[in-house]
Design a protein around this motif. Sequence first.
Motif, PDB file in Angstrom:
ATOM      1  N   LYS A  11      33.916  73.200  52.885  1.00 49.51           N
ATOM      2  CA  LYS A  11      35.358  73.024  52.724  1.00 49.51           C
ATOM      3  C   LYS A  11      36.044  74.102  53.545  1.00 49.51           C
ATOM      4  N   ASP A  12      36.418  73.731  54.767  1.00 54.33           N
ATOM      5  CA  ASP A  12      36.946  74.722  55.697  1.00 54.33           C
ATOM      6  C   ASP A  12      38.265  75.317  55.218  1.00 54.33           C
ATOM      7  N   ASP A  13      39.100  74.491  54.553  1.00 52.23           N
ATOM      8  CA  ASP A  13      40.395  74.996  54.099  1.00 52.23           C
ATOM      9  C   ASP A  13      40.258  76.002  52.965  1.00 52.23           C
ATOM     10  N   ASP A 128      47.702  81.006  59.160  1.00 53.78           N
ATOM     11  CA  ASP A 128      46.975  80.089  58.280  1.00 53.78           C
ATOM     12  C   ASP A 128      45.470  80.322  58.370  1.00 53.78           C
ATOM     13  N   LYS A 129      44.970  80.592  59.575  1.00 58.71           N
ATOM     14  CA  LYS A 129      43.535  80.865  59.705  1.00 58.71           C
ATOM     15  C   LYS A 129      43.163  82.159  58.988  1.00 58.71           C
ATOM     16  N   SER A 130      44.012  83.169  59.113  1.00 58.67           N
ATOM     17  CA  SER A 130      43.773  84.429  58.424  1.00 58.67           C
ATOM     18  C   SER A 130      43.772  84.224  56.907  1.00 58.67           C
ATOM     19  N   LEU A 157      48.299  73.222  70.221  1.00 60.22           N
ATOM     20  CA  LEU A 157      47.114  72.963  71.044  1.00 60.22           C
ATOM     21  C   LEU A 157      46.431  74.252  71.463  1.00 60.22           C
ATOM     22  N   LEU A 158      47.232  75.243  71.860  1.00 61.67           N
ATOM     23  CA  LEU A 158      46.665  76.526  72.261  1.00 61.67           C
ATOM     24  C   LEU A 158      45.978  77.212  71.075  1.00 61.67           C
ATOM     25  N   ALA A 159      46.578  77.087  69.897  1.00 63.88           N
ATOM     26  CA  ALA A 159      45.978  77.692  68.701  1.00 63.88           C
ATOM     27  C   ALA A 159      44.679  76.987  68.322  1.00 63.88           C
ATOM     28  N   LEU A 163      42.027  79.722  68.797  1.00 71.46           N
ATOM     29  CA  LEU A 163      41.721  80.224  67.459  1.00 71.46           C
ATOM     30  C   LEU A 163      40.680  79.372  66.755  1.00 71.46           C
ATOM     31  N   ARG A 164      40.379  78.183  67.331  1.00 68.71           N
ATOM     32  CA  ARG A 164      39.448  77.224  66.718  1.00 68.71           C
ATOM     33  C   ARG A 164      39.856  76.920  65.276  1.00 68.71           C
ATOM     34  N   HIS A 165      41.132  76.632  65.121  1.00 69.95           N
ATOM     35  CA  HIS A 165      41.670  76.329  63.790  1.00 69.95           C
ATOM     36  C   HIS A 165      42.232  74.920  63.783  1.00 69.95           C
ATOM     37  N   LYS A 166      41.840  74.130  62.809  1.00 68.71           N
ATOM     38  CA  LYS A 166      42.276  72.738  62.660  1.00 68.71           C
ATOM     39  C   LYS A 166      41.817  71.859  63.830  1.00 68.71           C
TER      40      LYS A 166
END
Length: 205
Positions: A11-13, A128-130, A157-159, A163-166
């Motif tokens: 569960k990544d979230d 959000d990733k943090s 898109l850049l994030a 950041l490899r997020h979402k």
Amino acid sequence: MRHQGKITAWKDDQGYGFITPNSGGDQVFVHIKSFVSRRQRPALAQIVTYELRRDESGRAQASAVDFVLRRKTARDSRSTGANRLTPNLAIGFLLFVALSAWAGKLPTAVPALYFAASLVTFGVYAHDKSAARANRWRTKKSTLHLLALIGGWPGALLAQSHLRHKSGKAAFLGVFWSTVLLNGGTLILLLTPGGKMLRAALGIA
């Protein structure tokens, strides 16, 4: 002693999941904080090695978790290509709206909106990733989609790329790309002769 297994639930979230040992037996709980490296995000079917310990309740829990390197597959190659394409798309689009405004085809407020919204959106993704890593309160998906819809999708898109997020959630990405298409369609309308009436109505003529 180190063990090896496969991540069979994640569960990544929420930042946790379960590992099924290669040697058999019950699944082992694993938390995002237990991974040695934070450069790679855990995902289903990844092979990992880990040390086994017990929590205060005596339940098995993985610690010092590390990824096992595997051969690059055709799917991995496609994914890498997509990761390279998305930041180029975002940067190219921002340059396009800036040049269009410079040529007088768009009001200067339009590229200003895209740049500001993208900067804010990138920051919200980073926050959000943090929060996901620290198990803190998360940003709502609807908020992320709204930011993309109003013009922050290049920053998103850049994030997603840097950041490899979402970037690995099919359901989220389906809605995200819908917001990109809606936003892009509105911009195309603004560039047409008929868009002058819309721009006047919005007060950006």
